[in-house]
Motif scaffolding. Sequence first.
Motif, PDB file in Angstrom:
ATOM      1  N   PHE A 286      56.663  78.541 -25.370  1.00 18.49           N
ATOM      2  CA  PHE A 286      56.753  80.004 -25.364  1.00 18.49           C
ATOM      3  C   PHE A 286      55.448  80.633 -24.896  1.00 18.49           C
ATOM      4  O   PHE A 286      55.455  81.597 -24.130  1.00 18.49           O
ATOM      5  CB  PHE A 286      57.133  80.519 -26.755  1.00 18.49           C
ATOM      6  N   ILE A 289      55.001  81.001 -21.240  1.00 22.68           N
ATOM      7  CA  ILE A 289      55.595  82.164 -20.570  1.00 22.68           C
ATOM      8  C   ILE A 289      54.512  83.214 -20.359  1.00 22.68           C
ATOM      9  O   ILE A 289      54.388  83.805 -19.277  1.00 22.68           O
ATOM     10  CB  ILE A 289      56.752  82.745 -21.417  1.00 22.68           C
ATOM     11  N   PHE A 293      52.900  84.592 -16.653  1.00 24.01           N
ATOM     12  CA  PHE A 293      52.783  85.988 -16.229  1.00 24.01           C
ATOM     13  C   PHE A 293      51.336  86.398 -16.054  1.00 24.01           C
ATOM     14  O   PHE A 293      50.977  87.091 -15.104  1.00 24.01           O
ATOM     15  CB  PHE A 293      53.470  86.918 -17.237  1.00 24.01           C
ATOM     16  N   LEU A 338      50.382  89.976 -23.230  1.00 18.85           N
ATOM     17  CA  LEU A 338      51.505  90.128 -22.322  1.00 18.85           C
ATOM     18  C   LEU A 338      51.929  91.592 -22.225  1.00 18.85           C
ATOM     19  O   LEU A 338      52.228  92.103 -21.145  1.00 18.85           O
ATOM     20  CB  LEU A 338      52.666  89.253 -22.799  1.00 18.85           C
ATOM     21  N   PHE A 339      51.903  92.291 -23.354  1.00 19.55           N
ATOM     22  CA  PHE A 339      52.234  93.713 -23.347  1.00 19.55           C
ATOM     23  C   PHE A 339      51.332  94.496 -22.409  1.00 19.55           C
ATOM     24  O   PHE A 339      51.792  95.243 -21.553  1.00 19.55           O
ATOM     25  CB  PHE A 339      52.058  94.298 -24.744  1.00 19.55           C
ATOM     26  N   LEU A 342      51.923  93.746 -18.741  1.00 21.57           N
ATOM     27  CA  LEU A 342      53.119  94.379 -18.194  1.00 21.57           C
ATOM     28  C   LEU A 342      52.889  95.868 -17.985  1.00 21.57           C
ATOM     29  O   LEU A 342      53.340  96.448 -17.010  1.00 21.57           O
ATOM     30  CB  LEU A 342      54.314  94.148 -19.127  1.00 21.57           C
TER      31      LEU A 342
END
Lengths: 360, 306
Positions: A286, A289, A293, A338-339, A342
């Motif tokens: 996980f 991932i 990114f 990751l937030f 993005l």
Amino acid sequence: MIRLEKRPQASQAFSWAAPLLAVIATMFFGGLLFAVLGKDPITSIMTIFWEPLFGDFAFYYRPQLLIKGAPLVLIAIGLSLGFKAGIWNIGAEGQYIMGAIFGAATGLAFYPTESFLIFPLMVLSGALGGLLWAMIPAILKVKFGTNEILVSLMLVYVAEQFLASMALGLLKNPEGFGFPGSRNLQQYASAHNAELIAGSGMHWGVVAALIAVIFAYVLLARHQLGFAIRVTGEAPRAAKFSGVNPTRLVLFCMGMSGLLAGLAGMFEVAGPAGQITIDFNVGYGFTAIIVAFLGRLHPIGILLAGCLMALTYIGGDIAQSQLGLPAAAIQVFQGMLLFYLLAFDLFTNYRLRVGRTEVA
Amino acid sequence: MDLSAINPLLFVAGFLVAATPLIFAALGELVVEKSGVLNLGVEGMMIIGAICGFATAVETGSPLLGFAAAAVGGAALSLLFAFLTQITLANQVASGLALTLFGLGFSALLGQSYVGVKPPRLAEVNFGPLHDIPVLGPILFSHDIILYLGFAMVVAVWAMLKFTRAGLILRAVGESHDAAHALGYKVVRIRTLAIMFGGACAGLGGAYISLIRVPQWTEGMTAGVGWIALALVVFASWKPWRLLLGAYLFGGITQLQLNLQGAGVAIPVEYLAMSPYIITILVLVVLSADKSAAPASLGRNFHASS
């Protein structure tokens, strides 16, 4: 009036700046989070990012960086191929488990025979395990149009149960006094994925990760299949016209990511972990991932992102033991990354315009 | 093996309980997907709901306040997703995954001091004499209010989507956001509201697991229910009634598998525990052929400039 305007072309500069900004923002807000938890934010951040590399015990932590980074990079490289083409394999955790089980089972089948052939055989079966597990969602997708996200994820839970049954049953150490878990492969010379240079943390998994980075780079930059992957992700219709075979692409991307995840699992079980246990998997599938990114789905970027994420794992462990920072705080920290990535990515494709809207 | 150890009445009552978290989570996601948004963060919102509800119920002593807090917690987390996908136009798949990863970590952080604590019990609704009807009483009239709320919400969402103007607008946004925008509907606002509704529902579902079904707090306790809920929406081809049916089917399988474990069937526990996930996959395979029911704009981001 501030509004968003679509850039005529995606900004290359911002595409690379976004991960850096995300890291900075995460450090800042992560620090705030640690402050809320009653820890000194500066010390915490320093402990996580500085201590493993340059602290007093860096000689011990630096090899850890390779050990933790290798599976992350290996898995993330595989995932990135699919993600680029809009094929979402998010079950790498399951493929990682299956690779470990296949690899360990092969090694244990030969116990206690010693032969230089055993380890290569384990590598092959580890890769096969991951590959087969990933082929389930891939084949269901191409045959029946089943959503690969859901199927690959469901298979993680199946693999976890399978792992438990193996650790308690078939692969249980017959001389383990009834404790769950297999024989320790570290004590079985032919199957041990030992460090290549003692004390460096460099094992075959690290080598495989580096090879995977180069392989992916060449594939994407120079090979027709790499072109097919990129064009499918960016313009699916154009891909159809240029003769890309979507079935082959799904099978290749899923298969490749499963294979690499399986390898990662096999190298882990034969080396740093040593044995099949119920809680053998720690979520690399996980976290990878996030790595994929954060590395912009680019092989070199993934290499860097993998190192950074490995750093947060090790630094997190140190902060846990030295500052009493909860283990979950690091998980939150990684999720935050990751937030922000993005969110900042918005500026890759759009720019802010200040001023009144003109009437066209 | 002793199958007679399984009490059929308790089994049926038990699977209604097992189905309820799925009903909430899947119903919320159904509304979100009807508005054209694919939120893969259900698992994350559920687990946040589970801990918010659990912590509030333990602190205040009131399970109902716990459920309210769970809904707020789930909706708050979903706002992050709404911000990412509606304002910063990030990829919905990636944002949903981020939400799940973040939610799992954050819930573990929040829940540290609640491991091993027993939550207050939510009393059964008092149906008076109805409870004493043989067979039907123990199955239908011996549950807590939230279980009935779940059922009522299915009816409400069905009616809302089918008969009301709001439902029509929601579906329009999901089928063609450009057309809806041209008609003057606020696509981003409507989708944000739908996402928040989905978050609140997922939160309720999560709290139902931690407060009633289990009832205790452990890290990662939703164990894939959020993902099964996502599969359930596909299974239901975006129809509330089929969703209810599907949730009972899955609840039944989960409950049966647990009962079989308890009855000491010759199949190892691990293989029984796999069954809900494997059956989800099988169901997805059988039902994947027909994609015509999916909202046409599902998963596509909207910006007024395009």
